[in-house]
Enzyme design. Structure first.
Site, PDB file in Angstrom:
ATOM      1  N   ASN A 138       0.988  -1.457  -0.278  1.00  0.00           N
ATOM      2  CA  ASN A 138       0.021  -0.218  -0.277  1.00  0.00           C
ATOM      3  C   ASN A 138       0.570   0.880  -0.298  1.00  0.00           C
ATOM      4  OD1 ASN A 138      -2.687  -1.739   0.034  1.00  0.00           O
ATOM      5  ND2 ASN A 138      -2.540  -1.934   2.270  1.00  0.00           N
ATOM      6  N   TYR A 139       2.125   1.528   1.082  1.00  0.00           N
ATOM      7  CA  TYR A 139       2.852   2.194   0.858  1.00  0.00           C
ATOM      8  C   TYR A 139       4.274   2.581   0.325  1.00  0.00           C
ATOM      9  CZ  TYR A 139      -0.154   2.964   4.481  1.00  0.00           C
ATOM     10  OH  TYR A 139      -1.963   3.588   5.650  1.00  0.00           O
ATOM     11  N   LEU A 140       5.050   2.183  -0.550  1.00  0.00           N
ATOM     12  CA  LEU A 140       5.896   1.887  -1.498  1.00  0.00           C
ATOM     13  C   LEU A 140       5.573   1.806  -2.908  1.00  0.00           C
ATOM     14  CD1 LEU A 140       8.604  -0.813   1.163  1.00  0.00           C
ATOM     15  CD2 LEU A 140       7.585   1.053   0.613  1.00  0.00           C
TER      16      LEU A 140
END
Length: 916
Positions: free
Chosen positions: A874-876
């Site tokens: 979700n974040y990288l």
């Protein structure tokens, strides 16, 4: 499929304001599938239900790993200046702002701002102190001011504040949005290049290729700006290269057979090739951002798959009440079975869980009372163990099935579900994500959820709204009933939705993670975070100036922005009384932040999914003063930021950049930190495993930043034990090769490279290893014998006689008797005679294998308290990983699973020089 997954995505949902004490959750989605909030039974592992370990201390024999971690913590606090050194591309231009004025006067800055009405009292946090966490999370003071140097203490004095009255000052000029990027036509030669595409495209015949080149030349001369369409792979396969017309020979001199592949492998390869052809390269054909309105033109699907109806238990299996069996009708028996299945879990020991279950169970019993008329009134007199034992027996029977029987059951299940796995979107076949309707059961929740144990009712067609293209046939449910509603909404991407009864949340059926619609959403999210690089310096400059403003509302907002940016906190929102007591930045209470002079803040609260956030961190002097001011004349359960809500905060952020919210900061900080850690920590000339360790270390640092922690898995020690056994096996093999070398030539005993004995291999360890290995070999031979006979029976042939197995077991026993005689002699006779040079090569390869395996063990131990999957999903930005793998020649399959490769096909085509 998880029974408690909220399938409504939080990614695209604006955070709501909080005018009252009972509001929905505003935390950012961080679950594995990107579909919103996740409950315990939707976790990737069972370990996340355990109590959270407060902080992380990595023990590694390599001092460099510790240094990297300390460097990261410094970098996390120095994000203010990190983007300045990065090259700006033409489409990403920095924006200048006028510096905000700083107010100062002669009065004491510690004077509290005008008092404000206190909010309604809330329940106290369930967070508890964790010994040792403070020390483990301490950051160096040098990291405070953002440039790696310690700040000098400067006392700032200000005049008395006028409540919410802005002082005359010039607002900085808003950063202008960059002009829309022009679509640049992609060269045809780049589309099929191996460096950019994970799928190997087949070469076209020379005539066709010449024709295509001629068409391209015409298109270029005409100035055609239309985007390229994905080329279809030619139907015919390219011929294999031949060497002088002679087939290559093996070591034994026999010609290799070109068609040696088994039919099953050929069909599998053919299937993979067909799937590659079907990939819709949307990132080449259309604007990934879309126009925000029409999402599709035609949508056809078969609805959702309902779980099979309940099957009653055998007559001899009954729950007991006060020691007597009860005859329950199927509706009540099914609910009793839900609890019985969890009898040996932690849930059945939880008072809240038991209370909620029994309350709902009594309601069901009112509608469907016991057939024998017995009344159930006390939970303590209920005995669900007979049903539990029946379930355990059924599990054991299923586990004991042969491989062929299990395969047959799976094939039957797949056949039933096949019509629901795919849909047709704009004429393309797309995979559906969560096409199965959640079965009924007991809600488990996360952490101390007040509704855990409540009954989740069976979802029926009358509860579901279907979204399909207009004019297409309405799908028929696979169970009796009619749909609640059939709509044709082209502005949404869900196929079906319903409302679950426990929390009243909407559940949605979306396309799979690898679909074009999901891919466009992901790409847009990461592009938005990457765009923030051009604005982040201006935003930081402004909120730093506002930390001293005379308007309470603006000062609180600036302090909250500081936390969201520097600590990667979620924005947060107020919770209702029926929700778990979890908070984010804007909903922090005074009890959640403790002041520790001269400039340390201690955060201790339950974040999203009831995961504890504990952090002792140094902050700017002005931030420390602000928190002290905000806590003046307040109780512990009062809001720390009583003038800040997520909706106004996001509106303020959007004034800098279109679409900017607090969530974008979290994605930006995670990706930029990850990029920096990889650049700093990846060894240029290291082995693949050393590079993988550096990658996982960078991922762990991001997980710590985002508080993606977990308790140590229950199976961790068992897993490490197996790895230690495997390492011992490698060492044993090396020892035997050394002894074989000594048997060939005694002079090798004086060679330092071979003379030293293996560690952890004394006489007892050798005997234990050989005995364990003997038992495994016998089990392996028995399984192979059984499997071969099953295969022969399926082909209609006669099975092998028992004598074949007996002969094999005799050989195994003879081999291990020989090994026993060799103990302590320092010599070993190989099964097959090998030259001395070959043995030396084998030892070298084994030493490299041992070195790599030790690194894997270190990596496993270091990551036992961190959940790496959430940040990776979700974040990288996946393009960081793709570019890094190409640059350092690391197979991306070692990092991304097949699911992630299918989710991020658009990211695989970046070159090795791409940077976030």
């Amino acid at each position: 499929m998880s029974a408690d997954i909220s399938m409504s995505s939080d990614e695209d949902t604006p955070l709501a304001p909080r005018p009252g004490p009972s509001k929905p959750n505003g935390h950012a989605a961080a679950n594995g599938n990107g579909n919103g909030r996740v409950d315990s039974d939707s976790l990737m592992s069972d370990d996340d239900d355990l109590p959270l370990v407060c902080s992380l201390i990595y023990v590694s024999p390599r001092a460099s790993l510790i240094c990297l971690q300390l460097d990261l913590i410094t970098n996390l606090q120095s994000q203010t200046t990190r983007t300045k050194s990065e090259p700006m591309t033409p489409e990403v231009r920095s924006r200048k702002r006028k510096q905000a004025p700083v107010y100062s006067s002669s009065s004491d800055d510690d004077t509290p701002l005008a008092s404000t009405p206190l909010r309604a009292t809330k329940a106290k946090s369930t967070a508890v102190r964790m010994p040792g966490a403070m020390k483990a999370t301490t950051l160096p003071a040098s990291a405070v001011n953002g440039n790696g140097r310690a700040k000098k203490a400067v006392k700032v004095e200000e005049s008395d504040y006028e409540e919410d009255t802005p002082q005359p000052k010039k607002r900085p000029v808003k950063a202008q949005r960059p002009p829309p990027k022009k679509r640049v036509k992609k060269e045809e030669s780049d589309v099929g290049s191996e460096d950019e595409t994970p799928i190997v495209k087949k070469t076209a015949p020379k005539k066709r290729k010449a024709k295509q080149q001629e068409q391209e030349a015409k298109a270029e001369s005409s100035g055609d700006e239309q985007p390229l369409k994905a080329k279809k792979a030619p139907a015919k396969r390219a011929k294999k290269e031949e060497t002088n017309g002679v087939a290559p020979k093996s070591k034994k001199g026999k010609a290799k057979k070109e068609d040696s592949e088994e039919p099953a492998k050929k069909s599998k390869k053919k299937k993979e090739e067909e799937e590659e052809k079907e990939i819709f390269r949307w990132w080449e054909n259309q604007d990934p951002n879309g126009d925000g309105s029409i999402k599709w033109n035609t949508l056809e699907h078969n609805g959702v798959y309902f779980p099979p109806p309940y099957e009653a238990l055998p007559k001899n299996v009954r729950m007991k009440y006060n020691g007597k069996p009860i005859d329950l009708p199927p509706e009540s028996e099914e609910v009793a079975g839900f609890y019985a299945a969890l009898l040996e879990t932690e849930h059945a020991q939880d008072k809240t869980f038991n209370s909620n279950f029994f309350k709902d169970f009594l309601e069901i019993l009112k509608e469907h009372p016991p057939v024998d008329g017995m009344k159930i009134e006390e939970f303590a007199k209920c005995d669900f163990r007979p049903i539990f034992e029946y379930f355990e027996d059924e599990k054991a029977k299923k586990k004991a099935l042969s491989a062929a029987e299990k395969k047959e059951l799976k094939a039957a299940k797949d056949k039933l579900e096949a019509p629901y796995t795919h849909c047709v979107l704009d004429g393309r076949k797309e995979k559906v994500g969560n096409f199965r309707v959640e079965p009924p059961g007991l809600f488990r929740g996360r952490g101390d959820h007040p509704k855990k144990g409540a009954l989740k009712l069976r979802v029926r067609p009358e509860d579901i709204t279907i979204n399909i293209g207009e004019g297409l046939p309405t799908p028929q449910p696979n169970v009796p009933g009619q749909w609640k509603k059939v709509i044709h909404d082209q502005t949404v991407t869900w196929l079906a939705n319903w409302t679950e009864n426990v929390n009243g949340n909407y559940k949605y059926v979306f396309l799979a993670a690898g679909s074009s619609i999901k891919g466009q959403s992901d790409m847009s999210k990461f592009e938005k975070a990457r765009e923030l690089k051009s604005y982040v310096d201006v935003i930081r400059k402004d909120y730093t100036a506002d930390l001293k403003t005379k308007v309470m509302k603006d000062r609180q907002r600036a302090t909250a922005m500081y936390f969201i940016d520097r600590l990667a906190l979620r924005a947060g929102n107020e919770k209702g009384d029926d929700e778990a007591d979890t908070v984010g930045c804007c909903s922090l209470r005074c009890e959640h932040v403790t002041l520790e002079p001269p400039n340390y803040l201690i955060f201790d609260f339950l974040g999203k999914d009831s995961i504890r956030y504990y952090n002792r961190v140094p902050v700017d002097e002005q931030v420390f003063k602000n928190i002290k001011l905000f806590k003046e004349n307040k109780n512990d359960d009062d809001d720390l930021f009583d003038r800040v809500d997520t909706a106004p905060l996001n509106k303020h952020l959007a004034s800098y950049m279109k679409g900017l919210t607090a969530k974008v900061f979290r994605t930006y900080n995670a990706s930029i930190t990850f990029q920096e850690q990889l650049d700093q920590g990846t060894p240029e000339k290291g082995t693949v495993q050393e590079k993988l360790n550096a990658y996982n270390h960078a991922n762990r640092m991001v997980a710590i930043l985002c508080n993606h922690q977990r308790a140590v898995p229950k199976t961790h020690e068992q897993s490490m034990g197996k790895m230690r056994e495997k390492l011992r096996a490698f060492k044993y093999e090396r020892m035997k090769l050394r002894h074989a070398l000594f048997a060939n030539d005694a002079k090798f005993k004086k060679n330092k490279k071979y003379s030293q004995d293996e560690s952890d291999l004394d006489d007892d360890a050798i005997a234990e290893h050989e005995e364990n290995h003997r038992a495994k070999e016998i089990e392996k031979a028995e399984k192979k014998f059984q499997k071969d006979n099953e295969k022969l029976a399926a082909e209609g042939k006669s099975p092998q006689p028992e004598s074949v197995l007996k002969d094999k077991l005799k050989d195994i026993e003879a081999e291990f008797k020989k090994l026993k005689k060799e103990r302590g002699t320092g010599k070993h006779e190989l099964k097959r005679e090998r030259a001395t040079e070959k043995i030396e090569d084998a030892i070298d390869k084994l030493e490299e294998k041992i070195k790599t395996f030790k690194l894997q063990m270190e990596d496993r131990e270091a990551g036992k308290e961190v959940a790496l999957g959430t940040s990776k999903i979700n974040y990288l930005d996946p393009r960081i990983t793709a570019a890094w793998c190409k640059k350092h020649e690391v197979p991306i399959e070692k990092i991304f699973s097949k699911t992630l490769l299918a989710k991020f096909p658009w990211a695989m085509e970046v070159d090795d020089g791409w940077k976030f």
